[in-house]
Design an enzyme around this catalytic site. Structure first.
Site, PDB file in Angstrom:
ATOM      1  N   GLY A 145       0.835  -1.208   0.000  1.00  0.00           N
ATOM      2  CA  GLY A 145       0.000   0.000   0.000  1.00  0.00           C
ATOM      3  C   GLY A 145       0.864   1.250   0.000  1.00  0.00           C
ATOM      4  O   GLY A 145       0.617   2.201  -0.755  1.00  0.00           O
ATOM      5  N   HIS A 146       1.912   1.248   0.839  1.00  0.00           N
ATOM      6  CA  HIS A 146       2.823   2.403   0.857  1.00  0.00           C
ATOM      7  C   HIS A 146       3.592   2.498  -0.464  1.00  0.00           C
ATOM      8  O   HIS A 146       3.805   3.600  -0.990  1.00  0.00           O
ATOM      9  CB  HIS A 146       3.863   2.250   1.979  1.00  0.00           C
ATOM     10  CG  HIS A 146       3.284   2.222   3.364  1.00  0.00           C
ATOM     11  ND1 HIS A 146       3.198   1.078   4.118  1.00  0.00           N
ATOM     12  CD2 HIS A 146       2.767   3.214   4.129  1.00  0.00           C
ATOM     13  CE1 HIS A 146       2.671   1.360   5.294  1.00  0.00           C
ATOM     14  NE2 HIS A 146       2.384   2.646   5.324  1.00  0.00           N
TER      15      HIS A 146
ATOM     16  N   LYS B  89      -7.449   4.425   2.292  1.00  0.00           N
ATOM     17  CA  LYS B  89      -7.829   3.475   3.348  1.00  0.00           C
ATOM     18  C   LYS B  89      -8.123   4.258   4.629  1.00  0.00           C
ATOM     19  O   LYS B  89      -9.072   3.951   5.343  1.00  0.00           O
ATOM     20  CB  LYS B  89      -6.708   2.476   3.580  1.00  0.00           C
ATOM     21  CG  LYS B  89      -6.863   1.794   4.907  1.00  0.00           C
ATOM     22  CD  LYS B  89      -6.335   0.426   4.913  1.00  0.00           C
ATOM     23  CE  LYS B  89      -6.598  -0.221   6.242  1.00  0.00           C
ATOM     24  NZ  LYS B  89      -6.088   0.590   7.351  1.00  0.00           N
ATOM     25  N   ASP B  90      -7.321   5.263   4.921  1.00  0.00           N
ATOM     26  CA  ASP B  90      -7.585   6.168   6.051  1.00  0.00           C
ATOM     27  C   ASP B  90      -8.387   7.342   5.506  1.00  0.00           C
ATOM     28  O   ASP B  90      -7.885   8.467   5.386  1.00  0.00           O
ATOM     29  CB  ASP B  90      -6.260   6.626   6.663  1.00  0.00           C
ATOM     30  CG  ASP B  90      -5.494   5.467   7.266  1.00  0.00           C
ATOM     31  OD1 ASP B  90      -6.044   4.817   8.167  1.00  0.00           O
ATOM     32  OD2 ASP B  90      -4.375   5.196   6.813  1.00  0.00           O
TER      33      ASP B  90
ATOM     34  N   GLN C 118      -8.813  10.492   7.607  1.00  0.00           N
ATOM     35  CA  GLN C 118      -7.530  11.200   7.702  1.00  0.00           C
ATOM     36  C   GLN C 118      -7.295  12.034   6.439  1.00  0.00           C
ATOM     37  O   GLN C 118      -6.883  13.200   6.507  1.00  0.00           O
ATOM     38  CB  GLN C 118      -6.395  10.178   7.876  1.00  0.00           C
ATOM     39  CG  GLN C 118      -5.007  10.766   7.683  1.00  0.00           C
ATOM     40  CD  GLN C 118      -3.918   9.778   8.032  1.00  0.00           C
ATOM     41  OE1 GLN C 118      -3.640   9.560   9.198  1.00  0.00           O
ATOM     42  NE2 GLN C 118      -3.271   9.182   7.040  1.00  0.00           N
TER      43      GLN C 118
ATOM     44  N   VAL D  27      -4.931  -0.361  -1.440  1.00  0.00           N
ATOM     45  CA  VAL D  27      -4.370  -1.588  -2.030  1.00  0.00           C
ATOM     46  C   VAL D  27      -4.826  -2.763  -1.169  1.00  0.00           C
ATOM     47  O   VAL D  27      -4.790  -2.695   0.065  1.00  0.00           O
ATOM     48  CB  VAL D  27      -2.828  -1.514  -2.081  1.00  0.00           C
ATOM     49  CG1 VAL D  27      -2.243  -2.799  -2.647  1.00  0.00           C
ATOM     50  CG2 VAL D  27      -2.393  -0.318  -2.918  1.00  0.00           C
TER      51      VAL D  27
ATOM     52  N   LEU E  64      -4.578  -3.649   2.789  1.00  0.00           N
ATOM     53  CA  LEU E  64      -3.247  -3.783   3.395  1.00  0.00           C
ATOM     54  C   LEU E  64      -3.083  -2.761   4.519  1.00  0.00           C
ATOM     55  O   LEU E  64      -3.492  -1.610   4.394  1.00  0.00           O
ATOM     56  CB  LEU E  64      -2.161  -3.592   2.342  1.00  0.00           C
ATOM     57  CG  LEU E  64      -2.151  -4.594   1.193  1.00  0.00           C
ATOM     58  CD1 LEU E  64      -0.866  -4.463   0.388  1.00  0.00           C
ATOM     59  CD2 LEU E  64      -2.320  -6.039   1.672  1.00  0.00           C
TER      60      LEU E  64
HETATM   61  O1  PAF Z   1      -1.219   7.407   7.850  1.00  0.00           O
HETATM   62  C1  PAF Z   1      -0.208   7.400   8.566  1.00  0.00           C
HETATM   63  O2  PAF Z   1       0.662   6.534   8.449  1.00  0.00           O
HETATM   64  C2  PAF Z   1      -0.045   8.475   9.649  1.00  0.00           C
HETATM   65  O3  PAF Z   1      -1.269   8.821  10.202  1.00  0.00           O
HETATM   66  C3  PAF Z   1       0.697   9.720   9.119  1.00  0.00           C
HETATM   67  C4  PAF Z   1      -0.087  10.420   8.031  1.00  0.00           C
HETATM   68  C5  PAF Z   1       2.075   9.319   8.602  1.00  0.00           C
HETATM   69  C6  PAF Z   1       0.885  10.719  10.271  1.00  0.00           C
HETATM   70  O4  PAF Z   1       1.622  10.172  11.318  1.00  0.00           O
END
Ligand code: PAF
Length: 276
Positions: free
Chosen positions: A32-33, A145-146, A149, A172, A180
């Site tokens: 995913g990253h 996914k978040d 956020q 992903v 993930l």
């Molecule tokens: O999504 C994340 O991994 C965290 O919330 C982030 C955006 C890196 C902030 O710590």
């Protein structure tokens, strides 16, 4: 690839890269990253990834201490995918003194995730603003996914007139549908087999709404009941407007169904968008 741990060295390195693209992470990287980095790379000549587990966004009974920290493996993977700069600060570099100035997001911070994780979005927004001030990126990528956020940070950038483009990236998934997440590592083998049900339940809710159902509360309750029957402990299943995560009216079309639930000790979140 430069791995940098101090804010001063980061500023120095990025002076040469005024048009960088930024992917903030808490490390323990998965596909995913890596997808966020793939989206980032063609957008600028310099891709910056931060790896920092941000204490401020964890509640007192949450998993800050056991959150997986795998910097060496993360850096090896980031090098493979062509990242230019990794910023991996110690906590004292980001918080050299108690963080008494914070970003207080709108009431959005109190619903859904925020209702179950008080202070979470304050912690996220505060660290992301601080990271933005250090990296000064032209754009930044956040996974959907978040979802909440992403909306909180999109609104923060707009309200503070930060000259940063926020780019959302699709979730992903594993072949069986599970989104993930670093927290998937906490699942036992049995829980891992059960975990894709969250996505399946969300997809059924999405399909019902897409076919015209408008009794959102019934759809949410049925989804929660199905998960509860399989020993999930539910925080919420909610059909919301994509734009602001408020409850939809009958005429709203761009919706998202979001869920958070615990399987054993592991809290999973997921969502699917609906173009009804
Ligand atoms: O999504 C994340 O991994 C965290 O919330 C982030 C955006 C890196 C902030 O710590």
């Amino acid at each position: 690839m430069d791995v940098i741990t101090s804010a001063a060295a980061l500023r120095d390195r990025l002076q040469r890269e005024p048009h960088n693209v930024f992917v903030p992470t808490m490390g323990n990287l998965h596909e995913g990253h890596i997808e966020l980095i793939r989206i980032a790379k063609p957008r600028a000549t310099c891709t910056v990834v931060s790896v920092f587990v941000n204490r401020l966004q964890f509640g007192p009974r949450e998993d800050f201490d056991r959150y997986p920290r795998t910097l060496e493996a993360d850096c090896a993977r980031l090098k493979e995918v062509g990242v230019d700069v990794v910023f991996a600060p110690q906590e004292r570099e980001i918080y050299p003194e108690p963080q008494t100035y914070v970003v207080e997001p709108s009431d959005l911070q109190h619903i859904l995730e925020g209702a179950h994780r008080p202070g979470h979005f304050r912690g996220v927004a505060t660290v992301v603003l601080k990271l933005f001030n250090l990296v000064m990126p032209r754009s930044a990528i956040f996974g959907k996914k978040d979802y909440q956020q992403y909306i909180v940070l999109r609104d923060m950038v707009r309200q503070f007139a930060l000259p940063i483009e926020i780019i959302p990236a699709e979730t992903v998934r594993a072949p069986d549908g599970l989104a993930l997440s670093s927290r998937n590592n906490y699942l036992s083998p049995g829980e891992r087999r059960e975990a894709p049900r969250l996505y399946q339940v969300l997809c059924r809710a999405r399909d019902e709404v897409a076919q015209g159902a408008r009794d959102f509360r019934r759809i949410e309750l049925e989804a929660m009941a199905e998960l509860a029957r399989r020993d999930w402990r539910l925080d919420y299943v909610a059909v919301r407007r994509q734009s602001d995560l408020q409850e939809p009216g009958a005429d709203d079309r761009e919706l998202v169904v979001l869920a958070a639930a615990r399987l054993g000790r592991t809290r999973l979140i997921d969502n699917v968008e609906i173009a009804a």
